[in-house]
Design a protein around this motif. Structure first.
Motif, PDB file in Angstrom:
ATOM      1  N   CYS A 285       0.841  -1.205   0.000  1.00  0.00           N
ATOM      2  CA  CYS A 285       0.000   0.000   0.000  1.00  0.00           C
ATOM      3  C   CYS A 285       0.872   1.249   0.000  1.00  0.00           C
ATOM      4  CB  CYS A 285      -0.910   0.008   1.220  1.00  0.00           C
ATOM      5  SG  CYS A 285      -2.126  -1.337   1.220  1.00  0.00           S
ATOM      6  N   ALA A 286       0.359   2.298  -0.638  1.00  0.00           N
ATOM      7  CA  ALA A 286       1.083   3.561  -0.737  1.00  0.00           C
ATOM      8  C   ALA A 286       0.247   4.706  -0.195  1.00  0.00           C
ATOM      9  CB  ALA A 286       1.452   3.846  -2.195  1.00  0.00           C
ATOM     10  N   ALA A 287       0.935   5.646   0.443  1.00  0.00           N
ATOM     11  CA  ALA A 287       0.345   6.925   0.807  1.00  0.00           C
ATOM     12  C   ALA A 287       1.009   7.986  -0.058  1.00  0.00           C
ATOM     13  CB  ALA A 287       0.560   7.223   2.289  1.00  0.00           C
ATOM     14  N   ILE A 288       0.183   8.749  -0.763  1.00  0.00           N
ATOM     15  CA  ILE A 288       0.667   9.767  -1.692  1.00  0.00           C
ATOM     16  C   ILE A 288       0.633  11.122  -1.002  1.00  0.00           C
ATOM     17  CG2 ILE A 288       0.305  10.862  -3.938  1.00  0.00           C
ATOM     18  CD1 ILE A 288       0.926   7.853  -4.110  1.00  0.00           C
ATOM     19  N   GLN A 289       1.775  11.777  -0.907  1.00  0.00           N
ATOM     20  CA  GLN A 289       1.821  13.116  -0.308  1.00  0.00           C
ATOM     21  C   GLN A 289       1.802  14.161  -1.419  1.00  0.00           C
ATOM     22  OE1 GLN A 289       3.661  13.647   3.503  1.00  0.00           O
ATOM     23  NE2 GLN A 289       5.065  15.152   2.644  1.00  0.00           N
ATOM     24  N   MET A 290       0.933  15.165  -1.269  1.00  0.00           N
ATOM     25  CA  MET A 290       0.757  16.183  -2.301  1.00  0.00           C
ATOM     26  C   MET A 290       0.866  17.587  -1.718  1.00  0.00           C
ATOM     27  SD  MET A 290      -2.363  14.532  -4.593  1.00  0.00           S
ATOM     28  CE  MET A 290      -2.236  15.838  -5.818  1.00  0.00           C
ATOM     29  N   ARG A 291       0.917  18.544  -2.618  1.00  0.00           N
ATOM     30  CA  ARG A 291       0.816  19.958  -2.259  1.00  0.00           C
ATOM     31  C   ARG A 291      -0.168  20.578  -3.243  1.00  0.00           C
ATOM     32  NH1 ARG A 291       6.393  22.610  -1.871  1.00  0.00           N
ATOM     33  NH2 ARG A 291       6.452  21.322   0.023  1.00  0.00           N
ATOM     34  N   SER A 292      -1.434  20.205  -3.071  1.00  0.00           N
ATOM     35  CA  SER A 292      -2.462  20.639  -4.011  1.00  0.00           C
ATOM     36  C   SER A 292      -2.626  22.149  -3.977  1.00  0.00           C
ATOM     37  CB  SER A 292      -3.791  19.961  -3.687  1.00  0.00           C
ATOM     38  OG  SER A 292      -3.689  18.561  -3.851  1.00  0.00           O
ATOM     39  N   GLY A 293      -2.933  22.702  -5.145  1.00  0.00           N
ATOM     40  CA  GLY A 293      -3.109  24.135  -5.264  1.00  0.00           C
ATOM     41  C   GLY A 293      -4.486  24.504  -5.769  1.00  0.00           C
TER      42      GLY A 293
ATOM     43  N   GLU B 221      -0.742  26.439   5.347  1.00  0.00           N
ATOM     44  CA  GLU B 221       0.406  25.569   5.567  1.00  0.00           C
ATOM     45  C   GLU B 221      -0.072  24.238   6.137  1.00  0.00           C
ATOM     46  OE1 GLU B 221       4.357  27.700   6.807  1.00  0.00           O
ATOM     47  OE2 GLU B 221       2.732  28.543   8.001  1.00  0.00           O
ATOM     48  N   THR B 222       0.357  23.140   5.501  1.00  0.00           N
ATOM     49  CA  THR B 222      -0.014  21.821   5.999  1.00  0.00           C
ATOM     50  C   THR B 222       1.241  21.043   6.381  1.00  0.00           C
ATOM     51  OG1 THR B 222      -0.121  20.978   3.724  1.00  0.00           O
ATOM     52  CG2 THR B 222      -2.193  21.697   4.745  1.00  0.00           C
ATOM     53  N   TYR B 223       1.038  20.023   7.209  1.00  0.00           N
ATOM     54  CA  TYR B 223       2.148  19.404   7.928  1.00  0.00           C
ATOM     55  C   TYR B 223       2.909  18.345   7.144  1.00  0.00           C
ATOM     56  CZ  TYR B 223       4.614  17.102  11.782  1.00  0.00           C
ATOM     57  OH  TYR B 223       5.581  16.561  12.594  1.00  0.00           O
ATOM     58  N   GLY B 224       2.262  17.638   6.236  1.00  0.00           N
ATOM     59  CA  GLY B 224       2.930  16.535   5.563  1.00  0.00           C
ATOM     60  C   GLY B 224       3.095  15.330   6.473  1.00  0.00           C
ATOM     61  N   HIS B 225       4.226  14.642   6.381  1.00  0.00           N
ATOM     62  CA  HIS B 225       4.547  13.480   7.216  1.00  0.00           C
ATOM     63  C   HIS B 225       3.521  12.351   7.054  1.00  0.00           C
ATOM     64  CE1 HIS B 225       7.945  15.221   9.559  1.00  0.00           C
ATOM     65  NE2 HIS B 225       7.373  16.349   9.172  1.00  0.00           N
ATOM     66  N   SER B 226       3.215  12.016   5.808  1.00  0.00           N
ATOM     67  CA  SER B 226       2.332  10.869   5.548  1.00  0.00           C
ATOM     68  C   SER B 226       2.867   9.637   6.271  1.00  0.00           C
ATOM     69  CB  SER B 226       2.262  10.590   4.048  1.00  0.00           C
ATOM     70  OG  SER B 226       1.711  11.690   3.363  1.00  0.00           O
ATOM     71  N   LEU B 227       1.935   8.835   6.795  1.00  0.00           N
ATOM     72  CA  LEU B 227       2.313   7.706   7.644  1.00  0.00           C
ATOM     73  C   LEU B 227       1.597   6.424   7.233  1.00  0.00           C
ATOM     74  CD1 LEU B 227       2.022   9.231  11.255  1.00  0.00           C
ATOM     75  CD2 LEU B 227       4.141   8.688  10.053  1.00  0.00           C
ATOM     76  N   ILE B 228       2.266   5.299   7.468  1.00  0.00           N
ATOM     77  CA  ILE B 228       1.624   3.988   7.488  1.00  0.00           C
ATOM     78  C   ILE B 228       2.036   3.332   8.801  1.00  0.00           C
ATOM     79  CG2 ILE B 228       1.337   1.753   6.365  1.00  0.00           C
ATOM     80  CD1 ILE B 228       2.105   3.076   3.722  1.00  0.00           C
ATOM     81  N   VAL B 229       1.045   2.996   9.631  1.00  0.00           N
ATOM     82  CA  VAL B 229       1.279   2.481  10.980  1.00  0.00           C
ATOM     83  C   VAL B 229       0.722   1.069  11.076  1.00  0.00           C
ATOM     84  CG1 VAL B 229       0.909   2.915  13.452  1.00  0.00           C
ATOM     85  CG2 VAL B 229       1.019   4.841  11.849  1.00  0.00           C
TER      86      VAL B 229
ATOM     87  N   ILE C  63      -3.442   4.053   7.417  1.00  0.00           N
ATOM     88  CA  ILE C  63      -2.775   4.687   6.279  1.00  0.00           C
ATOM     89  C   ILE C  63      -3.252   6.129   6.219  1.00  0.00           C
ATOM     90  CG2 ILE C  63      -2.356   4.641   3.794  1.00  0.00           C
ATOM     91  CD1 ILE C  63      -3.036   1.659   3.842  1.00  0.00           C
ATOM     92  N   ALA C  64      -2.294   7.063   6.273  1.00  0.00           N
ATOM     93  CA  ALA C  64      -2.624   8.482   6.360  1.00  0.00           C
ATOM     94  C   ALA C  64      -1.814   9.274   5.342  1.00  0.00           C
ATOM     95  CB  ALA C  64      -2.348   8.996   7.773  1.00  0.00           C
ATOM     96  N   ALA C  65      -2.399   9.495   4.163  1.00  0.00           N
ATOM     97  CA  ALA C  65      -1.769  10.333   3.140  1.00  0.00           C
ATOM     98  C   ALA C  65      -2.055  11.795   3.474  1.00  0.00           C
ATOM     99  CB  ALA C  65      -2.320   9.984   1.765  1.00  0.00           C
ATOM    100  N   ALA C  66      -1.037  12.648   3.327  1.00  0.00           N
ATOM    101  CA  ALA C  66      -1.173  14.027   3.810  1.00  0.00           C
ATOM    102  C   ALA C  66      -0.825  15.054   2.735  1.00  0.00           C
ATOM    103  CB  ALA C  66      -0.266  14.240   5.018  1.00  0.00           C
ATOM    104  N   GLN C  67      -1.435  16.217   2.867  1.00  0.00           N
ATOM    105  CA  GLN C  67      -0.965  17.407   2.177  1.00  0.00           C
ATOM    106  C   GLN C  67       0.241  17.960   2.948  1.00  0.00           C
ATOM    107  OE1 GLN C  67      -2.046  18.682  -0.664  1.00  0.00           O
ATOM    108  NE2 GLN C  67      -4.121  17.861  -0.947  1.00  0.00           N
ATOM    109  N   GLY C  68       1.157  18.624   2.233  1.00  0.00           N
ATOM    110  CA  GLY C  68       2.318  19.154   2.914  1.00  0.00           C
ATOM    111  C   GLY C  68       2.867  20.414   2.265  1.00  0.00           C
ATOM    112  N   GLY C  69       3.288  21.363   3.106  1.00  0.00           N
ATOM    113  CA  GLY C  69       3.977  22.559   2.629  1.00  0.00           C
ATOM    114  C   GLY C  69       3.090  23.787   2.588  1.00  0.00           C
ATOM    115  N   THR C  70       3.582  24.843   1.973  1.00  0.00           N
ATOM    116  CA  THR C  70       2.827  26.085   1.810  1.00  0.00           C
ATOM    117  C   THR C  70       2.121  26.057   0.462  1.00  0.00           C
ATOM    118  OG1 THR C  70       4.433  27.307   3.154  1.00  0.00           O
ATOM    119  CG2 THR C  70       2.966  28.600   1.747  1.00  0.00           C
ATOM    120  N   HIS C  71       0.805  26.195   0.487  1.00  0.00           N
ATOM    121  CA  HIS C  71      -0.020  26.046  -0.713  1.00  0.00           C
ATOM    122  C   HIS C  71      -0.282  27.395  -1.372  1.00  0.00           C
ATOM    123  CE1 HIS C  71      -1.044  21.793   0.290  1.00  0.00           C
ATOM    124  NE2 HIS C  71      -0.742  22.233   1.502  1.00  0.00           N
TER     125      HIS C  71
END
Length: 276
Positions: free
Chosen positions: A3-11, A217-225, A204-212
């Protein structure tokens, strides 16, 4: 199942966000992923209500879901759009997740139940309920060998959703998010690990990250636990990219056998004592 978590910086450009999503999911599939989850608000992060309403479409016309279905079929993988804004009748919006099978068929749909209406430090304030219509039902979906519980971002602070999903058979919980940088630094890891531990399930926690582009501002740090609370994979920054981990549902069964809290729960009442 990998499984994959995709981290993005959507605009603010839906087409650009779709292109970024497609590239990142292709990279994850090339890395062996059979399931790829994108973050909350994959298709658009837009603070301006006027511009948001001009950009979004009803579900049956949504280009994000259309692209996800086509990509799932092409790559023969499960594609989970963590959420994207969907136009509803009456001028409101759904914060909607959708899961597409390797045949390109929609297998599940979930509207975020809990609205992020908060007042944080340094004047940061959010009122999702002013724009979004809250969902009314949670959902679990069989995706190949795993059983997914669908949730979105702020839902992670309401553990009863995940308990009900686990009791209904979910062994993988999902929390795609656009966590603010402020709350992510304080709570992101502990919340994801807690939901995994207390339910004996993967998270599974895919996250937005960075300054949009809309300045948030979002945190990022996508995780699989894993079900014991171990972090199997982390995107240890706020940059776009992906992480992968192998999901073995027998580990969920083992964790629940060692600590059978799902079975041991008992009904109780709360009593209030007044002392004069």
């Amino acid at each position: 199942m990998r499984c994959a978590a995709i981290q993005m910086r959507s605009g603010v450009d839906v087409a650009a966000n779709i292109a970024a999503m497609q590239t990142l999911i292709r990279e994850a599939a090339a890395d062996g992923a059979q399931y790829a989850q994108t973050p909350e608000m994959t298709g658009l992060l837009q603070k301006s209500r006027k511009d948001l309403m001009m950009a979004i479409k009803p579900d049956e016309e949504d280009p994000v879901f259309e692209a996800a279905a086509a990509l799932a079929k092409e790559l023969k993988v499960w594609v989970h759009i963590g959420s994207t804004p969907i136009l509803l009748e009456g001028g409101k919006v759904a914060n909607r997740a959708a899961l597409f099978s390797p045949q390109g068929i929609r297998a599940g749909t979930y509207d975020k139940i809990h609205m992020f209406d908060v007042d944080l430090d340094n004047g940061e304030s959010w009122r999702e309920s002013a724009i979004y219509e809250a969902g009314e039902a949670t959902q679990i979906v069989q995706a190949g060998e795993i059983t997914l519980g669908l949730a979105i971002c702020y839902d992670v602070r309401f553990p009863e959703i995940f308990r009900q999903q686990a009791l209904a058979g979910a062994n993988v919980l999902t929390t795609p998010a656009a966590f603010t940088k402020q709350t992510g630094q304080a709570h992101w890891h502990v919340l994801q690990r807690a939901r995994a531990i207390e339910n004996g399930a993967y998270v599974i926690a895919a996250a937005q990250g960075g300054t949009h582009e809309d300045t948030r501002e979002t945190y990022g740090h996508s995780l699989i636990v894993d079900p014991w609370g171990n972090v199997l994979a982390e995107k240890d920054d706020d940059q776009p990219g992906h992480i992968v981990a192998d999901i073995d549902i027998s580990k969920s069964e083992a964790a629940r056998a060692k600590i059978p809290n799902l079975k041991n729960a008992r009904p109780y009442r709360v009593e209030t004592q007044h002392v004069d």
